[in-house]
Design a protein around this motif. Structure first.
Motif, PDB file in Angstrom:
ATOM      1  N   GLU A  40       1.050  -1.291   0.405  1.00 27.87           N
ATOM      2  CA  GLU A  40       0.218   0.001  -0.287  1.00 27.87           C
ATOM      3  C   GLU A  40       0.956   1.583   0.140  1.00 27.87           C
ATOM      4  N   ASP A  41       1.740   1.701   0.390  1.00 29.82           N
ATOM      5  CA  ASP A  41       3.211   2.485   0.903  1.00 29.82           C
ATOM      6  C   ASP A  41       3.018   3.088  -0.349  1.00 29.82           C
ATOM      7  N   HIS A  42       3.596   2.687  -1.671  1.00 25.75           N
ATOM      8  CA  HIS A  42       3.888   3.371  -2.707  1.00 25.75           C
ATOM      9  C   HIS A  42       2.743   3.992  -3.315  1.00 25.75           C
ATOM     10  N   LEU A  43       1.576   3.240  -3.154  1.00 22.02           N
ATOM     11  CA  LEU A  43       0.478   3.871  -3.602  1.00 22.02           C
ATOM     12  C   LEU A  43       0.189   5.743  -2.733  1.00 22.02           C
ATOM     13  N   ALA A  44       0.579   4.901  -1.252  1.00 26.28           N
ATOM     14  CA  ALA A  44      -0.003   6.504  -0.557  1.00 26.28           C
ATOM     15  C   ALA A  44       0.781   7.254  -0.377  1.00 26.28           C
ATOM     16  N   ILE A  45       2.520   6.913  -1.685  1.00 22.01           N
ATOM     17  CA  ILE A  45       3.166   7.768  -1.604  1.00 22.01           C
ATOM     18  C   ILE A  45       2.540   8.845  -2.390  1.00 22.01           C
ATOM     19  N   LEU A  46       2.229   8.188  -3.617  1.00 19.08           N
ATOM     20  CA  LEU A  46       1.685   8.541  -4.945  1.00 19.08           C
ATOM     21  C   LEU A  46       0.495   9.423  -4.849  1.00 19.08           C
ATOM     22  N   ASP A  47      -0.939   9.412  -4.447  1.00 23.68           N
ATOM     23  CA  ASP A  47      -1.738   9.680  -3.697  1.00 23.68           C
ATOM     24  C   ASP A  47      -1.079  11.210  -2.533  1.00 23.68           C
ATOM     25  N   GLY A  48      -0.213  10.901  -2.186  1.00 24.16           N
ATOM     26  CA  GLY A  48      -0.017  12.249  -1.720  1.00 24.16           C
ATOM     27  C   GLY A  48       0.839  13.752  -1.932  1.00 24.16           C
ATOM     28  N   ILE A  49       1.074  13.137  -3.584  1.00 23.93           N
ATOM     29  CA  ILE A  49       2.303  13.763  -4.441  1.00 23.93           C
ATOM     30  C   ILE A  49       1.255  14.980  -5.025  1.00 23.93           C
ATOM     31  N   SER A  50       1.112  15.955  -5.330  1.00 27.38           N
ATOM     32  CA  SER A  50      -0.005  16.691  -5.816  1.00 27.38           C
ATOM     33  C   SER A  50       0.084  16.885  -7.264  1.00 27.38           C
ATOM     34  N   ASP A  51      -0.714  17.120  -7.917  1.00 30.14           N
ATOM     35  CA  ASP A  51      -0.327  17.405  -9.336  1.00 30.14           C
ATOM     36  C   ASP A  51       0.304  18.700  -9.781  1.00 30.14           C
ATOM     37  N   GLU A  52       0.424  19.169  -9.110  1.00 31.16           N
ATOM     38  CA  GLU A  52       1.699  20.758  -8.998  1.00 31.16           C
ATOM     39  C   GLU A  52       2.921  20.064  -9.628  1.00 31.16           C
ATOM     40  N   THR A  53       3.141  19.761  -8.363  1.00 30.76           N
ATOM     41  CA  THR A  53       4.315  18.864  -8.157  1.00 30.76           C
ATOM     42  C   THR A  53       4.697  17.507  -9.599  1.00 30.76           C
ATOM     43  N   PHE A  54       3.723  17.461  -9.719  1.00 30.15           N
ATOM     44  CA  PHE A  54       4.039  16.161 -10.345  1.00 30.15           C
ATOM     45  C   PHE A  54       4.361  16.963 -11.626  1.00 30.15           C
ATOM     46  N   LYS A  55       3.318  17.950 -11.960  1.00 33.27           N
ATOM     47  CA  LYS A  55       3.273  18.797 -13.759  1.00 33.27           C
ATOM     48  C   LYS A  55       4.520  19.096 -13.566  1.00 33.27           C
ATOM     49  N   LYS A  56       5.619  19.928 -12.623  1.00 27.15           N
ATOM     50  CA  LYS A  56       6.698  20.061 -12.276  1.00 27.15           C
ATOM     51  C   LYS A  56       7.311  19.452 -12.774  1.00 27.15           C
ATOM     52  N   VAL A  57       7.946  18.152 -12.768  1.00 27.77           N
ATOM     53  CA  VAL A  57       8.595  17.092 -13.355  1.00 27.77           C
ATOM     54  C   VAL A  57       8.766  17.005 -14.504  1.00 27.77           C
ATOM     55  N   PHE A  58       7.344  16.888 -14.768  1.00 27.86           N
ATOM     56  CA  PHE A  58       6.658  15.605 -16.192  1.00 27.86           C
ATOM     57  C   PHE A  58       7.014  17.562 -17.124  1.00 27.86           C
ATOM     58  N   THR A  59       6.741  18.756 -16.923  1.00 32.51           N
ATOM     59  CA  THR A  59       7.194  19.690 -17.752  1.00 32.51           C
ATOM     60  C   THR A  59       8.706  19.702 -18.189  1.00 32.51           C
ATOM     61  N   LYS A  60       9.571  19.688 -16.731  1.00 30.25           N
ATOM     62  CA  LYS A  60      10.606  19.498 -17.244  1.00 30.25           C
ATOM     63  C   LYS A  60      11.317  18.628 -17.494  1.00 30.25           C
ATOM     64  N   ALA A  61      10.844  17.251 -17.388  1.00 32.43           N
ATOM     65  CA  ALA A  61      11.244  16.119 -18.274  1.00 32.43           C
ATOM     66  C   ALA A  61      10.954  16.591 -19.431  1.00 32.43           C
ATOM     67  N   ALA A  62       9.442  16.796 -20.148  1.00 34.15           N
ATOM     68  CA  ALA A  62       9.319  16.571 -21.271  1.00 34.15           C
ATOM     69  C   ALA A  62      10.047  18.340 -21.865  1.00 34.15           C
ATOM     70  N   GLN A  63      10.758  19.050 -21.559  1.00 32.00           N
ATOM     71  CA  GLN A  63      11.863  20.171 -22.034  1.00 32.00           C
ATOM     72  C   GLN A  63      12.909  18.987 -22.146  1.00 32.00           C
ATOM     73  N   VAL A  64      13.584  18.490 -21.621  1.00 29.67           N
ATOM     74  CA  VAL A  64      15.170  18.039 -21.641  1.00 29.67           C
ATOM     75  C   VAL A  64      14.885  16.803 -22.524  1.00 29.67           C
ATOM     76  N   GLY A  65      13.833  15.650 -22.638  1.00 32.54           N
ATOM     77  CA  GLY A  65      13.757  15.273 -23.722  1.00 32.54           C
ATOM     78  C   GLY A  65      13.609  13.574 -23.163  1.00 32.54           C
ATOM     79  N   VAL A  66      14.042  13.783 -21.942  1.00 32.88           N
ATOM     80  CA  VAL A  66      14.034  11.749 -21.535  1.00 32.88           C
ATOM     81  C   VAL A  66      13.007  11.504 -21.787  1.00 32.88           C
ATOM     82  N   GLY A  67      13.039   9.974 -21.706  1.00 34.48           N
ATOM     83  CA  GLY A  67      11.384   9.144 -22.459  1.00 34.48           C
ATOM     84  C   GLY A  67      11.743   8.587 -20.580  1.00 34.48           C
ATOM     85  N   ILE A  68      10.446   8.726 -20.427  1.00 36.37           N
ATOM     86  CA  ILE A  68       9.356   7.402 -18.910  1.00 36.37           C
ATOM     87  C   ILE A  68       9.085   6.138 -19.200  1.00 36.37           C
ATOM     88  N   GLU A  69       9.065   6.114 -18.734  1.00 35.00           N
ATOM     89  CA  GLU A  69       9.511   3.880 -18.670  1.00 35.00           C
ATOM     90  C   GLU A  69       7.856   3.691 -18.824  1.00 35.00           C
TER      91      GLU A  69
END
Ligand SMILES: [Zn+2]
Ligand SMILES: [Zn+2]
Length: 269
Positions: free
Chosen positions: A170-199
């Motif tokens: 359950e813990d990994h799901l609880a970790i993901l639940d607690g990360i806000s959309d804003e935080t995820f978007k901050k990380v993913f916007t940067k990821a898209a910008q540098v062009g890294v692949g997401i597995e």
């Protein structure tokens, strides 16, 4: 056009200590690709470059000469079999591969969620709670994105992996639940910008109906931010190879992935 499942960029051979399965040979892996109409594979055995200080005892034998012994990789008319590695990010945010060795690789995957290696990838003082592990999820991901790396041939391995909190499922799901959309978007916007692949490497069919939206949310947000995706089975044994294709197809449907969402590393372009 719907995303065509024709790749597997995260596979271990018998050379990885956590496989050590004599049946998990490059030839057997190539057969899996041929049987399932995959066109491109990357062999990604665990690797800590011995020219970078700090290998753990587990990583030490998994050095360059060791993983290179799988070369040359078998090829077929239908399948291109590339050489890569799954390196590591330690608790000091040191990446286990040098610039020179990166040039030897077709593709490199970096796991930011390997928080099961006590005192190596996670500091003793950070080990107990999931709150700190939640912070580490973004800190470690962003640390990689802020490095000077050849991102066109780099993938972020299994970003929702249960190893980020191995004490309870359950813990990994609880970790993901607690990360806000804003935080995820901050990380993913940067990821898209540098062009890294997401597995895309998670046991979708193993999750319950209630759990599925919880694990899909970060991937949905990554897609919204313009990230590109590739599949990885993370197979360590022959019996894990074929069944993963059904899972890949289910993930394509769940995320409504299109060909335009596919990550291509620089050797394919
Ligand atoms: Zn891994
Ligand atoms: Zn792996």
């Amino acid at each position: 056009m719907r995303f065509v499942v024709d790749q597997d960029y995260h596979i271990h051979s018998k050379l990885s200590s956590c496989s050590s399965d004599p049946g998990q040979t490059p030839e057997r892996i190539l057969k899996y690709a041929e049987d399932n109409n995959l066109k491109r594979l990357v062999l990604t055995d665990h690797f800590w470059d011995e020219t970078v200080k700090g290998a753990s005892d587990w990583y030490k034998p998994q050095d360059f000469a060791h993983i290179m012994s799988s070369r040359p990789l078998p090829q077929s008319e239908k399948v291109r079999f590339f050489f890569g590695c799954e390196t590591e990010l330690d608790k000091h945010l040191t990446l286990g591969i040098s610039k020179a060795r990166m040039e030897e690789m077709d593709f490199i995957i970096i796991p930011t969620t390997h928080l099961h290696m006590d005192n190596f990838t996670i500091d003793e003082s950070d080990m107990p709670g999931i709150e700190r592990r939640r912070e580490l999820w973004s800190e470690r991901f962003l640390a990689v994105l802020n490095m000077d790396l050849p991102f066109r041939k780099i993938g972020i391995a299994h970003m929702t992996c249960s190893l980020m909190a191995p004490a309870a499922w359950e813990d990994h799901l609880a970790i993901l639940d607690g990360i806000s959309d804003e935080t995820f978007k901050k990380v993913f916007t940067k990821a898209a910008q540098v062009g890294v692949g997401i597995e895309l490497n998670f046991p979708y069919l193993k999750y319950t109906e209630a759990e599925r939206p919880r694990v899909l949310r970060p991937y949905r947000l990554a897609k919204e931010c313009g990230c590109k995706f590739y599949f990885g089975s993370d197979a360590h044994h022959p019996g894990e190879l074929d069944p993963c294709v059904e899972q890949f197809e289910a993930i394509v449907d769940a995320l409504d992935l299109q060909e335009s969402d596919k990550f291509h590393f620089e050797y394919e372009i």
